[in-house]
Design a protein around this motif. Structure first.
Motif, PDB file in Angstrom:
ATOM      1  N   ASP A  31     -38.369 -58.050 -21.602  1.00  0.00           N
ATOM      2  CA  ASP A  31     -39.607 -58.460 -22.270  1.00  0.00           C
ATOM      3  C   ASP A  31     -39.442 -58.502 -23.787  1.00  0.00           C
ATOM      4  O   ASP A  31     -39.862 -59.450 -24.450  1.00  0.00           O
ATOM      5  N   SER A  32     -38.812 -57.454 -24.316  1.00  0.00           N
ATOM      6  CA  SER A  32     -38.645 -57.448 -25.772  1.00  0.00           C
ATOM      7  C   SER A  32     -37.577 -58.457 -26.205  1.00  0.00           C
ATOM      8  O   SER A  32     -37.638 -58.997 -27.301  1.00  0.00           O
ATOM      9  N   GLN A  33     -36.632 -58.748 -25.323  1.00  0.00           N
ATOM     10  CA  GLN A  33     -35.637 -59.775 -25.654  1.00  0.00           C
ATOM     11  C   GLN A  33     -36.319 -61.143 -25.765  1.00  0.00           C
ATOM     12  O   GLN A  33     -36.056 -61.909 -26.701  1.00  0.00           O
ATOM     13  N   ALA A  34     -37.214 -61.437 -24.799  1.00  0.00           N
ATOM     14  CA  ALA A  34     -37.952 -62.714 -24.853  1.00  0.00           C
ATOM     15  C   ALA A  34     -38.773 -62.784 -26.141  1.00  0.00           C
ATOM     16  O   ALA A  34     -38.850 -63.831 -26.795  1.00  0.00           O
ATOM     17  N   CYS A  35     -39.372 -61.662 -26.517  1.00  0.00           N
ATOM     18  CA  CYS A  35     -40.174 -61.620 -27.753  1.00  0.00           C
ATOM     19  C   CYS A  35     -39.311 -61.897 -28.968  1.00  0.00           C
ATOM     20  O   CYS A  35     -39.733 -62.588 -29.897  1.00  0.00           O
ATOM     21  N   LEU A  36     -38.112 -61.323 -28.958  1.00  0.00           N
ATOM     22  CA  LEU A  36     -37.221 -61.505 -30.103  1.00  0.00           C
ATOM     23  C   LEU A  36     -36.820 -62.981 -30.222  1.00  0.00           C
ATOM     24  O   LEU A  36     -36.850 -63.560 -31.316  1.00  0.00           O
ATOM     25  N   ILE A  37     -36.498 -63.592 -29.099  1.00  0.00           N
ATOM     26  CA  ILE A  37     -36.140 -65.022 -29.111  1.00  0.00           C
ATOM     27  C   ILE A  37     -37.338 -65.826 -29.623  1.00  0.00           C
ATOM     28  O   ILE A  37     -37.213 -66.688 -30.501  1.00  0.00           O
ATOM     29  N   TRP A  38     -38.508 -65.517 -29.078  1.00  0.00           N
ATOM     30  CA  TRP A  38     -39.741 -66.227 -29.462  1.00  0.00           C
ATOM     31  C   TRP A  38     -39.997 -66.069 -30.965  1.00  0.00           C
ATOM     32  O   TRP A  38     -40.329 -67.034 -31.655  1.00  0.00           O
ATOM     33  N   ALA A  39     -39.828 -64.860 -31.457  1.00  0.00           N
ATOM     34  CA  ALA A  39     -40.106 -64.596 -32.878  1.00  0.00           C
ATOM     35  C   ALA A  39     -39.122 -65.354 -33.777  1.00  0.00           C
ATOM     36  O   ALA A  39     -39.519 -65.909 -34.809  1.00  0.00           O
ATOM     37  N   VAL A  40     -37.857 -65.391 -33.371  1.00  0.00           N
ATOM     38  CA  VAL A  40     -36.858 -66.108 -34.187  1.00  0.00           C
ATOM     39  C   VAL A  40     -37.157 -67.602 -34.167  1.00  0.00           C
ATOM     40  O   VAL A  40     -37.058 -68.294 -35.194  1.00  0.00           O
ATOM     41  N   TRP A  85     -47.513 -63.542 -19.780  1.00  0.00           N
ATOM     42  CA  TRP A  85     -46.369 -64.035 -19.007  1.00  0.00           C
ATOM     43  C   TRP A  85     -46.102 -63.141 -17.795  1.00  0.00           C
ATOM     44  O   TRP A  85     -46.407 -61.946 -17.803  1.00  0.00           O
ATOM     45  N   THR A  86     -45.481 -63.743 -16.766  1.00  0.00           N
ATOM     46  CA  THR A  86     -45.014 -62.931 -15.638  1.00  0.00           C
ATOM     47  C   THR A  86     -43.576 -62.511 -15.936  1.00  0.00           C
ATOM     48  O   THR A  86     -42.934 -63.062 -16.844  1.00  0.00           O
ATOM     49  N   SER A  87     -43.056 -61.562 -15.142  1.00  0.00           N
ATOM     50  CA  SER A  87     -41.679 -61.138 -15.401  1.00  0.00           C
ATOM     51  C   SER A  87     -40.711 -62.290 -15.149  1.00  0.00           C
ATOM     52  O   SER A  87     -39.703 -62.428 -15.834  1.00  0.00           O
ATOM     53  N   GLN A  88     -41.038 -63.144 -14.185  1.00  0.00           N
ATOM     54  CA  GLN A  88     -40.137 -64.279 -13.927  1.00  0.00           C
ATOM     55  C   GLN A  88     -40.196 -65.280 -15.085  1.00  0.00           C
ATOM     56  O   GLN A  88     -39.173 -65.863 -15.458  1.00  0.00           O
ATOM     57  N   ASP A  89     -41.387 -65.470 -15.705  1.00  0.00           N
ATOM     58  CA  ASP A  89     -41.493 -66.336 -16.907  1.00  0.00           C
ATOM     59  C   ASP A  89     -40.537 -65.832 -17.982  1.00  0.00           C
ATOM     60  O   ASP A  89     -39.888 -66.610 -18.672  1.00  0.00           O
ATOM     61  N   VAL A  90     -40.499 -64.505 -18.108  1.00  0.00           N
ATOM     62  CA  VAL A  90     -39.672 -63.886 -19.151  1.00  0.00           C
ATOM     63  C   VAL A  90     -38.193 -64.186 -18.903  1.00  0.00           C
ATOM     64  O   VAL A  90     -37.472 -64.627 -19.801  1.00  0.00           O
ATOM     65  N   ILE A  91     -37.766 -63.966 -17.669  1.00  0.00           N
ATOM     66  CA  ILE A  91     -36.362 -64.223 -17.327  1.00  0.00           C
ATOM     67  C   ILE A  91     -36.033 -65.701 -17.549  1.00  0.00           C
ATOM     68  O   ILE A  91     -35.007 -66.051 -18.149  1.00  0.00           O
ATOM     69  N   ASN A  92     -36.928 -66.580 -17.091  1.00  0.00           N
ATOM     70  CA  ASN A  92     -36.680 -68.021 -17.259  1.00  0.00           C
ATOM     71  C   ASN A  92     -36.548 -68.370 -18.733  1.00  0.00           C
ATOM     72  O   ASN A  92     -35.674 -69.150 -19.117  1.00  0.00           O
ATOM     73  N   TYR A  93     -37.409 -67.795 -19.554  1.00  0.00           N
ATOM     74  CA  TYR A  93     -37.393 -68.102 -20.995  1.00  0.00           C
ATOM     75  C   TYR A  93     -36.067 -67.670 -21.627  1.00  0.00           C
ATOM     76  O   TYR A  93     -35.480 -68.395 -22.423  1.00  0.00           O
ATOM     77  N   ILE A  94     -35.589 -66.502 -21.229  1.00  0.00           N
ATOM     78  CA  ILE A  94     -34.319 -66.004 -21.786  1.00  0.00           C
ATOM     79  C   ILE A  94     -33.179 -66.960 -21.393  1.00  0.00           C
ATOM     80  O   ILE A  94     -32.375 -67.366 -22.229  1.00  0.00           O
TER      81      ILE A  94
END
Ligand code: SF4
Length: 294
Positions: free
Chosen positions: A12-21, A173-182
């Motif tokens: 979750d925090s990895q997805a946030c970091l990508i999103w923030a960058v 987001w769902t957990s699968q949304d997070v994985i997909n985004y990464i």
């Protein structure tokens, strides 16, 4: 203004970091609270993700304790679901100290999702970082409002001078949304997810599921040995890592509290039962909780 992402090494925090960058570029910085009780793969992953994104990484540690084991031994007990001082001492306080040390307006980005738990679903997508210091975050046993009190004077001074906002961009987001985004952003989640773990954090966490503990016992027994070492370092010999109801009383040597040896013996003996309900290993099927095999 500065923007920091609270990065645990979890998805979750990895997805946030990508999103923030992607939103603000490399001026975003990552903050990792090191409990001293993480899996080695998590330390590597945290650094690799930050390197790949080209963002600065701040690793925070408790100033009072040398990590989870030292904290437990100094306190004379392990944390529990009811007394979760691990989060407070090893994550919240170091992060508050870090925020207070920033003499500027701040945005702190957190990877919290509402479908994680009932309490998380009640959080807001955006709020003041120090909200819990000025508004009650709950009630005590007598029904009185509870506030955060850690460094309250400093918090009030900081609030007068600067704004500090929490933003939770993946709240819906769902957990699968997070994985997909990464994956869509050409990264991989923490390798522990590929090994069958559904959560990343202390290894193991005090709230570790038995199925995950089974994996640790089988594949990473050195982490179990570490817990046993902490247990034997306790002044009072009845202080143990696992909660009293973690395994049935009949499986406890003293019928009151399970030692780590009791838990290991029980989980090993229960292997066959666990496998009836859960995905078997080693037969070529994906071990990952999030179906990460391509
Ligand atoms: S991951 Fe578990 S053991 Fe570690 S700080 Fe959080 S609640 Fe405590």
């Amino acid at each position: 203004m500065k923007a920091f992402v609270s990065f645990s090494g979890g998805k979750d925090s990895q997805a946030c970091l990508i999103w923030a960058v992607k939103t603000w570029g490399q001026k975003v910085e990552a903050v990792f609270c090191d409990t001293g009780h993480e899996h080695p793969l998590t330390y590597i992953h945290v650094q690799e993700v930050c390197d790949q994104l080209g963002v600065a990484l701040h690793t925070l540690k408790s100033k009072k304790y040398a990590g989870f084991g030292d904290m437990s031994i100094q306190k004379g007990r392990f944390p529990s679901t009811k007394a979760r001082f691990c989060t407070e001492e090893l994550k919240i306080k170091p992060m508050v100290d870090f925020v207070l040390s920033q003499e500027t307006d701040l945005l702190v980005i957190q990877g919290i999702r509402k479908d994680e738990s009932n309490s998380r679903s009640k959080m807001e997508e955006q709020c003041h970082y120090f909200k819990g210091w000025i508004e009650p975050y709950g009630k005590d046993k007598k029904g009185r409002p509870r506030f955060n009190t850690y460094r309250k004077k400093d918090v009030l001074i900081h609030m007068e001078r600067y704004s500090s906002t929490i933003m939770r961009p993946i709240f819906d987001w769902t957990s699968q949304d997070v994985i997909n985004y990464i994956l869509e952003n050409n990264q991989k989640p923490n390798p522990l997810y590929y090994k069958g773990f559904s959560r990343v954090g202390c290894f193991p966490c005090i709230m570790c599921r038995q199925s995950e503990l089974k994996l640790i016992i089988e594949k990473y027994p050195e982490h179990i040995d570490k817990i046993k070492e902490w247990e034997s370092g306790m002044e009072k010999k009845d202080r143990h890592f696992f909660p009293p109801n973690y395994i049935p009383k009949r499986a406890m040597t003293n019928r009151i509290w399970p030692t780590t040896d009791d838990v290991v013996k029980y989980i090993k003996g229960k292997n066959e039962t666990i496998e009836v309900f859960e995905e078997p290993e080693g037969d070529g099927r994906c071990m990952s909780y999030y179906h990460l095999c391509e």
